[in-house]
Scaffold this active site. Structure first.
Site, PDB file in Angstrom:
ATOM      1  N   ASP A 139      15.033 -15.759  -4.618  1.00  0.00           N
ATOM      2  CA  ASP A 139      16.514 -16.321  -4.215  1.00  0.00           C
ATOM      3  C   ASP A 139      17.342 -16.580  -5.208  1.00  0.00           C
ATOM      4  OD1 ASP A 139      17.171 -18.618  -1.071  1.00  0.00           O
ATOM      5  OD2 ASP A 139      18.438 -16.813  -2.215  1.00  0.00           O
ATOM      6  N   ASP A 200      22.912 -14.332   4.989  1.00  0.00           N
ATOM      7  CA  ASP A 200      21.804 -14.461   6.051  1.00  0.00           C
ATOM      8  C   ASP A 200      21.996 -14.414   7.399  1.00  0.00           C
ATOM      9  OD1 ASP A 200      20.848 -17.698   4.084  1.00  0.00           O
ATOM     10  OD2 ASP A 200      21.259 -15.705   3.519  1.00  0.00           O
TER      11      ASP A 200
HETATM   12  O1  2OZ Z   1      16.957 -21.716   1.606  1.00  0.00           O
HETATM   13  C1  2OZ Z   1      16.511 -20.391   1.856  1.00  0.00           C
HETATM   14  C2  2OZ Z   1      17.369 -19.854   2.782  1.00  0.00           C
HETATM   15  C3  2OZ Z   1      16.651 -18.232   3.205  1.00  0.00           C
HETATM   16  O2  2OZ Z   1      15.550 -17.953   2.183  1.00  0.00           O
HETATM   17  C4  2OZ Z   1      17.563 -17.109   3.014  1.00  0.00           C
HETATM   18  O3  2OZ Z   1      16.959 -15.987   3.481  1.00  0.00           O
HETATM   19  C5  2OZ Z   1      18.189 -17.019   1.642  1.00  0.00           C
HETATM   20  O4  2OZ Z   1      19.158 -16.016   1.698  1.00  0.00           O
HETATM   21  C6  2OZ Z   1      18.816 -18.450   1.210  1.00  0.00           C
HETATM   22  N1  2OZ Z   1      18.443 -19.616   2.236  1.00  0.00           N
HETATM   23  C7  2OZ Z   1      19.553 -20.246   2.425  1.00  0.00           C
HETATM   24  S1  2OZ Z   1      19.635 -21.137   3.550  1.00  0.00           S
HETATM   25  N2  2OZ Z   1      20.885 -20.116   1.600  1.00  0.00           N
HETATM   26  C8  2OZ Z   1      22.176 -20.586   1.840  1.00  0.00           C
HETATM   27  C9  2OZ Z   1      22.531 -20.500   3.056  1.00  0.00           C
HETATM   28  C10 2OZ Z   1      23.939 -21.148   2.964  1.00  0.00           C
HETATM   29  C11 2OZ Z   1      24.437 -21.934   2.310  1.00  0.00           C
HETATM   30  F1  2OZ Z   1      25.547 -22.714   2.562  1.00  0.00           F
HETATM   31  C12 2OZ Z   1      23.651 -22.374   1.118  1.00  0.00           C
HETATM   32  C13 2OZ Z   1      22.597 -21.762   1.030  1.00  0.00           C
END
Ligand code: 2OZ
Length: 400
Positions: A139, A200
């Site tokens: 990530d 996401d």
């Molecule tokens: O924490 C991990 C989660 C998942 O692995 C998703 O697939 C990744 O794209 C990243 N991820 C998240 S929630 N990312 C994220 C989504 C919104 C935000 F405001 C801050 C971070």
């Protein structure tokens, strides 16, 4: 990435969208991120027929970790939730004939705030190899998008140096896109087996629509980067959860297959309803997604809520051209929409005729003459996906 892996888009089960960062095993022991959850899903992927349909990776996502590295600087799982450790979990997954995936972040922390790999790229790559990991999702939270070309490349170098084949899933492009940078797709296709391009996925039709629009609107930049060994990743399948209707679930499965997308389910296999399980296990649609040519399909028509998507697939005979054709109805005005289109209107040439089969319903339209229109009724927020085997001996078909 030419590491001999991901010759077709990876298929499996990924915890994140459905189970998120639920670490409350005290009050929610059946749904928290724990070895028990992954062992249970591994067993169900086998016993419920998903493995037989092609699903093979069982992937951990964020929140598996302890908040601290061990005394010798290694990543370690939360000891209460993974008491037997990750090598044991991966051994269990392997003992059932499946492959094991794990998650980390090129940054100081993962998105949920657990230790990231910055400062320990080589050690962490070797730790994953020692745990017999088969798939690594990296990530991109808490790091600078401008450092990602180098950072993701360096970690891929260390993964390769372990000598253990591991599918490398990168989140690189989406973070660069967020920062207003144009991702360097020629580097990305060389360094990664798959990569996230966009937001996401969330448990809603609106989220699936926004992803479908993104891949359609940007296809000229991203479609051509897909090929055996390196795939665009529109994110997880949310079929079987709370947000999609039956029709909308068929849309996600059909369009992901047109997009040559990884099929990473994120749903509770203990409670999924039979009609949703049937969509996830639809062999004809999976065969489109897994087609050996690995050509990503495109949106070829979009007007008044009706879209047509087409993907070239392996021809059935000499001087044939075969396509998957998906007719999507984005409208919500109640009644199914009639769509009638002739092959040549879609740029598909034929001088002798073509055969059409419906891939969801057991309907065979038989052989049609080149100018006969294909006629389908598409339900609101629904899809009809067909296989067209087009016979022509002009020996030219400029699909794109
Ligand atoms: O924490 C991990 C989660 C998942 O692995 C998703 O697939 C990744 O794209 C990243 N991820 C998240 S929630 N990312 C994220 C989504 C919104 C935000 F405001 C801050 C971070």
């Amino acid at each position: 990435l030419e590491n001999g892996l991901a010759r077709t888009p990876p298929m499996g089960w990924l915890a994140w969208e459905r189970f998120r960062c639920n670490t409350d095993c005290k009050n929610d022991p059946d749904n928290c991120i724990s070895e028990k959850l992954f062992r249970t899903m591994t067993d169900l992927v086998i016993s419920e027929g998903y493995a037989a349909a092609g699903y093979e990776y069982i992937n951990v996502d964020d929140c598996w970790l302890d908040f601290a590295r061990s005394f010798d600087g290694r990543l370690q799982p939360d000891a209460k939730r993974f008491p037997r450790g990750m090598a044991d979990l991966s051994a269990y997954v392997h003992s059932r004939g499946l492959k094991f995936g794990i998650y980390e972040d090129y940054g100081n922390f993962t998105c949920a705030g657990y230790p990231g790999i910055l400062g320990s790229l080589e050690l962490d790559a070797f730790t994953f190899a020692e745990w017999n990991v088969d798939f690594v999702k990296l990530d991109g939270c808490y790091s600078l998008p401008k450092d990602m070309d180098a950072g993701y490349s360096e970690f891929g170098y260390h993964l390769n140096k372990t000598g253990r084949p591991m599918v490398y899933s990168c989140s690189w492009p989406v973070y660069q896109t967020y920062a207003g940078l144009q991702p360097n797709y020629s580097a990305i296709t060389q360094r990664c087996n798959l990569w996230r391009n966009f937001d996401d996925i969330q448990d809603s039709w609106a989220s699936v629509e926004s992803i479908i629009d993104y891949y359609g609107d940007n296809q000229d930049i991203i479609a051509a980067n897909a090929a055996p060994g390196h795939w665009n990743d529109p994110d997880m399948l949310i079929i079987g959860n709370y947000g999609l209707s039956y029709e909308q679930s068929k849309v996600q499965m059909a369009i992901w297959a047109i997009l040559a997308a990884p099929l990473l389910m994120s749903t509770d296999l203990r409670t999924i309803r039979p009609e949703y399980k049937a969509i996830l296990q639809n062999k004809k649609i999976i065969a489109i997604d897994q087609d050996k040519l690995g050509i990503q399909g495109r949106r070829i028509y979009k007007h008044k809520g009706i879209e047509i998507w087409a993907r070239p697939v392996t021809p059935i005979y000499e001087n044939y051209f075969s396509y998957a054709l998906a007719f999507v109805n984005r409208r919500t005005d109640g009644t199914p929409s009639d769509v009638a289109v002739a092959l040549h209107e879609m740029g598909l040439l034929s001088n002798t005729g073509y055969r059409i089969q419906d891939l969801y319903e057991d309907v065979d339209y038989g052989v049609l003459s080149p100018h006969t229109k294909i006629k389908v009724k598409v339900n609101p927020t629904g899809v009809v996906i067909l296989k067209a085997d087009v016979q022509q001996n002009l020996n030219k078909q400029n699909f794109y």
